[in-house]
Motif scaffolding. Structure first.
Motif, PDB file in Angstrom:
ATOM      1  N   HIS A 101     -13.382  30.696   1.310  1.00 36.11           N
ATOM      2  CA  HIS A 101     -12.872  32.054   1.149  1.00 36.11           C
ATOM      3  C   HIS A 101     -13.988  33.051   1.431  1.00 36.11           C
ATOM      4  O   HIS A 101     -15.051  33.013   0.790  1.00 36.11           O
ATOM      5  N   ILE A 150      -7.350  43.265  -0.851  1.00 36.17           N
ATOM      6  CA  ILE A 150      -7.703  43.472  -2.254  1.00 36.17           C
ATOM      7  C   ILE A 150      -7.975  44.956  -2.508  1.00 36.17           C
ATOM      8  O   ILE A 150      -8.386  45.700  -1.602  1.00 36.17           O
ATOM      9  N   THR A 153      -9.151  33.241   4.360  1.00 38.23           N
ATOM     10  CA  THR A 153      -9.258  31.816   4.072  1.00 38.23           C
ATOM     11  C   THR A 153      -9.494  31.077   5.376  1.00 38.23           C
ATOM     12  O   THR A 153      -8.681  31.158   6.305  1.00 38.23           O
ATOM     13  N   GLU A 189      -5.678  38.106   2.737  1.00 34.70           N
ATOM     14  CA  GLU A 189      -5.164  38.808   1.552  1.00 34.70           C
ATOM     15  C   GLU A 189      -5.952  40.098   1.355  1.00 34.70           C
ATOM     16  O   GLU A 189      -7.182  40.073   1.260  1.00 34.70           O
ATOM     17  N   ILE A 228      -9.696  39.219   1.814  1.00 32.60           N
ATOM     18  CA  ILE A 228     -10.180  37.843   1.693  1.00 32.60           C
ATOM     19  C   ILE A 228      -9.566  37.022   2.823  1.00 32.60           C
ATOM     20  O   ILE A 228      -8.342  37.008   3.006  1.00 32.60           O
ATOM     21  N   TRP A 264     -13.550  34.969  -9.523  1.00 31.17           N
ATOM     22  CA  TRP A 264     -12.097  34.848  -9.686  1.00 31.17           C
ATOM     23  C   TRP A 264     -11.455  34.242  -8.440  1.00 31.17           C
ATOM     24  O   TRP A 264     -10.596  33.356  -8.528  1.00 31.17           O
ATOM     25  N   LYS A 265     -11.869  34.710  -7.270  1.00 31.46           N
ATOM     26  CA  LYS A 265     -11.248  34.291  -6.018  1.00 31.46           C
ATOM     27  C   LYS A 265     -11.992  33.147  -5.329  1.00 31.46           C
ATOM     28  O   LYS A 265     -11.648  32.775  -4.217  1.00 31.46           O
ATOM     29  N   LEU A 268     -15.030  37.089   1.697  1.00 27.99           N
ATOM     30  CA  LEU A 268     -14.656  38.431   1.252  1.00 27.99           C
ATOM     31  C   LEU A 268     -15.337  39.467   2.131  1.00 27.99           C
ATOM     32  O   LEU A 268     -16.557  39.429   2.318  1.00 27.99           O
TER      33      LEU A 268
END
Length: 257
Positions: A4, A254, A240, A252, A238, A30-31, A6
């Motif tokens: 992942h 954020i 992947t 995703e 994020i 968290w992620k 960011l």
């Protein structure tokens, strides 16, 4: 294996730096973030100081990218020469201090990060970013290639995404400070978002005090722009990534307030 990544949108002012410092590491935990890229070109409002660069890295950034305000604070030039993890646009002239790409070796995988600046309505004195990417991709290989395209025109960003689809892991836009809702994985596997948004004051116009921006559009004299105060947000995305293919499987957005 999945990783992942960011990407955090333009950090604006000391308020944005503080908000990043408060929330970035918690978000990464968290992620389950493996790698983080932060655009810091507006940390000083216009430009970035060495102390602010230190603060961004201390907050949890692995690589910090810049853009059209790279030279907003002249004292950043020696830092650009000394730190391989602070990037200015790769398509700037070779006479400019620093460099525009870096490869981060994590052992099992490597991350290449490239910083580009757009020419459509932004910087026509820069080299062609499309040709610059062709040259970079002919160089040392990496498991993943990440591109921060600091550009004004959505058309230029989208065209670059189609041009690089399947050749880079993820490409995101910075500069406009307004997040777009077009996150996607392109047909050949490149993750994409036209603009990440920004990290800074919520009640602002691109981070600046609203009354100053309004005065500008009314034709008045707003004075030297000042970063707004109040509650802040941290925006980004994020991606992947799959180490088997080197490509993206999900994106995703954020927004941390």
């Amino acid at each position: 294996m999945e990783y992942h990544v960011l990407a955090v949108g333009d950090v604006v002012g000391e308020a944005g730096v503080r908000h990043l410092s408060r929330h970035l590491r918690a978000l990464k935990k968290w992620k389950k973030i493996a790698f983080t890229v932060v655009n810091g070109e507006n940390a000083a409002g216009v430009g970035l100081t060495p102390d602010q660069a230190d603060d961004l890295f201390a907050a949890g950034a692995d690589v910090v990218t810049l853009g059209n305000h790279t030279w907003g604070k002249a004292q950043i030039a020696p830092y650009l020469e000394d730190s391989p993890y602070l990037l200015r646009p790769a398509n700037y002239t070779g006479r400019a201090p620093g460099k525009g790409e870096v490869i981060w070796d994590m052992g099992a995988v490597t991350f290449r990060v490239v910083n580009l600046i757009g020419r459509c309505g932004l910087d026509f004195h820069a080299d062609n970013p499309f040709f610059t990417m062709d040259r970079i991709l002919k160089g040392e290989k990496a498991t993943f290639t990440l591109v921060d395209f600091h550009a004004e025109a959505t058309s230029e960003k989208l065209a670059m995404a189609y041009y690089l689809d399947g050749r880079v892991s993820a490409l995101w836009g910075t500069h406009t400070h307004v997040p777009t809702a077009d996150e996607r994985v392109f047909p050949k596997g490149t993750g994409y978002l036209t603009d990440l948004g920004m990290t800074g004051p919520v009640e602002s116009v691109l981070g600046i005090r609203p009354e100053q921006s309004v005065e500008t559009f009314l034709g008045g004299l707003p004075g030297r722009y000042q970063v707004a105060s109040g509650e802040c947000k941290m925006q980004g995305a994020i991606f992947t990534l799959d180490s088997t293919t080197g490509l993206c499987t999900a994106v995703e957005r954020i927004d941390i307030r």
